[in-house]
Write an enzyme that holds these catalytic residues in place. Structure first.
Site, PDB file in Angstrom:
ATOM      1  N   CYS A 183      10.706  -7.862  54.904  1.00 37.12           N
ATOM      2  CA  CYS A 183      10.321  -9.190  54.425  1.00 37.12           C
ATOM      3  C   CYS A 183       9.069  -9.099  53.559  1.00 37.12           C
ATOM      4  O   CYS A 183       8.148  -8.346  53.868  1.00 37.12           O
ATOM      5  CB  CYS A 183      10.041 -10.194  55.535  1.00 37.12           C
TER       6      CYS A 183
ATOM      7  N   TRP B  33      14.438 -10.020  55.092  1.00 36.40           N
ATOM      8  CA  TRP B  33      15.391  -9.015  55.580  1.00 36.40           C
ATOM      9  C   TRP B  33      15.691  -9.452  57.004  1.00 36.40           C
ATOM     10  O   TRP B  33      14.829  -9.363  57.879  1.00 36.40           O
ATOM     11  CB  TRP B  33      14.765  -7.619  55.535  1.00 36.40           C
TER      12      TRP B  33
ATOM     13  N   LYS C 286      20.426   9.966  48.777  1.00 36.21           N
ATOM     14  CA  LYS C 286      20.395   9.133  47.573  1.00 36.21           C
ATOM     15  C   LYS C 286      21.779   8.579  47.277  1.00 36.21           C
ATOM     16  O   LYS C 286      21.933   7.408  46.942  1.00 36.21           O
ATOM     17  CB  LYS C 286      19.895   9.930  46.347  1.00 36.21           C
TER      18      LYS C 286
END
Ligand code: M6R
Length: 619
Positions: free
Chosen positions: A2, A79, A492
């Site tokens: 957040c 979030w 990744k």
């Protein structure tokens, strides 16, 4: 997770609050992007707006339904932890009387008890969040104490868990109050205006002067004043600092994504991390490492604690530090370290690696290590963050702000800082001759140019990546320092392209993973330098032959001039010659570019991959 922004400005700046808050949220969106919302204190009381989804949804709503001008405001990008990411659960949340709005980063662990207590007293909850409970508690406390700072103090004491909270009150158009416990909050100091943010990116467009807020403190900002007290009301003088990068560093600068820009920033990140680390005689001087040299001399074990990409940087560090210093180095995921019974004592140096300096798992491990008597040194990128504040020493990486959720330049800067630490310990403990240390430093200083060459020559990597947009699985193999590079390449690809990807130690292949190889299975292999020791090179060439014989499509990363790989490589990507221990700094770059390009070809948002947040501030 957040992102949190607070702003208060003078009357003449009226109307600016929304712009400042929305601008700050745009720069903090990497912290969470499930929903966003704002609250403003207007002449007609509180005005709030919130919307599920990315910030753009809120922006469109505000264009369609403009908010009135205001001098103070708070904003949040979420979030989700408690409650689905929908409009109702989005922050801000408002007290029962509608006079107080609050935003929150963290988790209130005793929210169920508090909620039951509020409901028993007749409060009606409208959301599933833990944050709404705080809004109602603040409403009740304000009625008792009559001011927002006092109300925040009294509520904060009742909360268990982690929190950064900001609140505004309809009757106080020039006040924002904030507090923190195990979650980040920094103060931006302006002229006739002040700011609060989860990190300095929130206000960097307006000021570089900042203040750290300590644990369990409450800050009250007005246009002309910042005052900080602890939970008992005692005045506190926080530490001030100047941010050493500007707003442009946190912009895309003409690149299509932050990640692409940050990959291109890497030569600078490494060069800046190396800058100013030696005295006139060439000796390493790590000024920020304030640990007594006698303590560092008697260290008999190093434990690197970190998560995700930072942990892979730690694994690279292990090879270098053990080789240079002859000290055993363990690398452990911070969340695993914390919950077992690690053998740690006053002769242990714990190295905490973190880009954000806020990762909760790493922070908890730092605290645990210190409780056991270890000396903790943090390798961190973000000034004003919690992990360096709670460590005995800090070695800052100078990568500049990393905005894309997938870490790239911070990884290279972390490895660079770890090399510096290793060389410093070798110098201190006499395990390397000064000329050997000087030579390695010279080799490190050549790295930025080599990284640039890899970036400039990555055309074929990009083409191959685009052609593989339909791949459903990619494997990565490496040995020695190539092993953490393989795992980072796989991470990744997973986080950006949502493709199954795994990194293996190439030597482990025959012990199981080779069963995964079938016709056409793409496999990246990181080949060590043929100039390296221990015939590692020929071992990896054999591994390539073994998988190729079973149908693998081999994508080889090898050193320039290594023609041995050519007969066995379906694709060969060459990187500049680099000493073995330093090679991860060049070998990982094609893998970063591969993941970026493949995810882009799939039409995915590479800066904000699904389900993730940049800064994991909950355990
Ligand atoms: O801020 P930190 O370096 O402590 O973050 C650690 C991990 O959460 C982070 O590296 C994460 O794995 C990234 N998404 C990787 O790209």
């Amino acid at each position: 997770m957040c992102g949190i922004v607070g702003y208060v400005g003078a009357q003449q700046a009226n109307g600016r609050a929304l712009d400042v808050v929305m601008g700050g949220l745009a720069r903090l969106e990497y912290r969470g992007y499930d929903s966003a919302g704002v609250a403003l204190v207007t002449d007609d009381g509180l005005a709030t707006a919130k919307k599920a989804g990315k910030l753009v949804n809120l922006t469109e709503q505000l264009e369609a339904h403009p908010m009135p001008p205001a001098t103070a405001g708070i904003g949040h990008t979420r979030w989700a932890t408690h409650g689905a990411p929908n409009d109702v659960n989005a922050h801000p949340h408002v007290s029962a009387d509608g006079r107080i709005a609050v935003i929150h980063n963290g988790i209130i662990e005793n929210f169920a008890t508090l909620r039951a207590e509020l409901e028993a007293a007749g409060t009606r909850m409208t959301s599933e969040t833990d944050t709404e409970v705080v809004a109602h508690l603040l409403g009740g406390a304000f009625e008792e104490v009559g001011d927002l700072t006092g109300a925040m103090r009294s509520v904060a004491k009742r909360l268990h868990g982690t929190f950064t909270l900001l609140a505004v009150h309809a009757d106080a158009p020039d006040v924002v109050v904030g507090t923190r416990h195990d979650s980040p909050l920094v103060v931006g100091l302006g002229e006739g205006e002040n700011f609060l943010g989860s990190d300095v990116a929130a206000f960097i467009a307006h000021t570089r002067e900042a203040m750290e807020l300590g644990q369990d403190q409450v800050v009250t900002i007005t246009p002309d004043d910042v005052s900080v007290v602890d939970f008992d009301g005692a005045h506190v003088e926080p530490r001030r600092f100047t941010v050493d990068w500007d707003a442009a560093a946190a912009e895309k600068g003409g690149f299509a994504s932050f990640m692409d820009k940050e990959i291109h920033d890497q030569p600078h990140a490494v060069a800046d991390t190396l800058l100013g680390r030696t005295d006139t005689s060439g000796r390493l001087v790590l000024d920020e490492v304030r640990v007594d040299e006698a303590v560092l001399r008697q260290i008999d074990k190093i434990i690197v604690i970190a998560c995700g990409t930072a942990a892979y940087a730690g694994q690279v560090a292990k090879y270098a530090i053990e080789h240079w210093c002859r000290i055993p180095v363990e690398v452990e995921l911070a969340h695993e370290f914390r919950y077992r019974d690690p053998v740690v004592n006053s002769k242990t140096l714990v190295v905490a690696v973190s880009q954000s300096g806020e990762t909760m798992d790493t922070l908890m491990a730092v605290r645990h290590a210190r409780e056991q008597g270890a000396t903790v040194l943090a390798i961190v990128n973000t000034h004003g963050s919690t992990i360096p504040r709670e460590s005995d020493a800090v070695l800052y990486t100078h990568a500049g702000p990393e905005v894309a959720v997938a870490s790239t330049k911070a990884f290279l800067a972390q490895i660079t800082a770890a090399y510096l630490l290793g060389l410093y310990l070798a110098q201190l403990r006499g395990t390397k001759f000064p000329d050997e240390i000087a030579q390695t430093l010279d080799e490190l200083r050549e790295l930025p140019e080599k990284i640039q060459a890899v970036i400039d020559g990555a055309g074929r990597v990009r083409e191959v990546a685009r052609s593989m947009a339909d791949a459903s699985s990619v494997l990565f193999l490496g040995r020695h320092v190539g092993y953490p590079v393989a795992m980072e390449g796989a991470l990744k690809l997973k986080e950006l392209a949502y493709i199954h990807a795994e990194g293996f130690a190439a030597g482990e292949l025959k012990h199981g993973p080779i069963a995964l190889i079938e016709e056409g299975q793409p496999v990246f292999i990181i080949v060590p330098s043929p100039r390296g020791r221990d015939s590692l090179h020929s071992k990896v060439i054999s591994n390539i032959q073994e998988i190729r014989a079973r149908g693998a499509r081999t994508l080889v990363i090898a050193e320039e001039g290594d023609t041995d790989v050519l007969p066995f490589a379906d694709e060969a990507f060459f990187v500049p010659r680099t000493p073995t221990l330093l090679a991860p700094l060049v070998a990982v770059v094609p893998l970063q570019i591969f993941a970026l390009e493949l995810a882009t070809a799939k039409g995915l948002d590479v800066d904000q991959p699904r389900n993730l947040a940049k800064s994991v501030t909950v355990e």
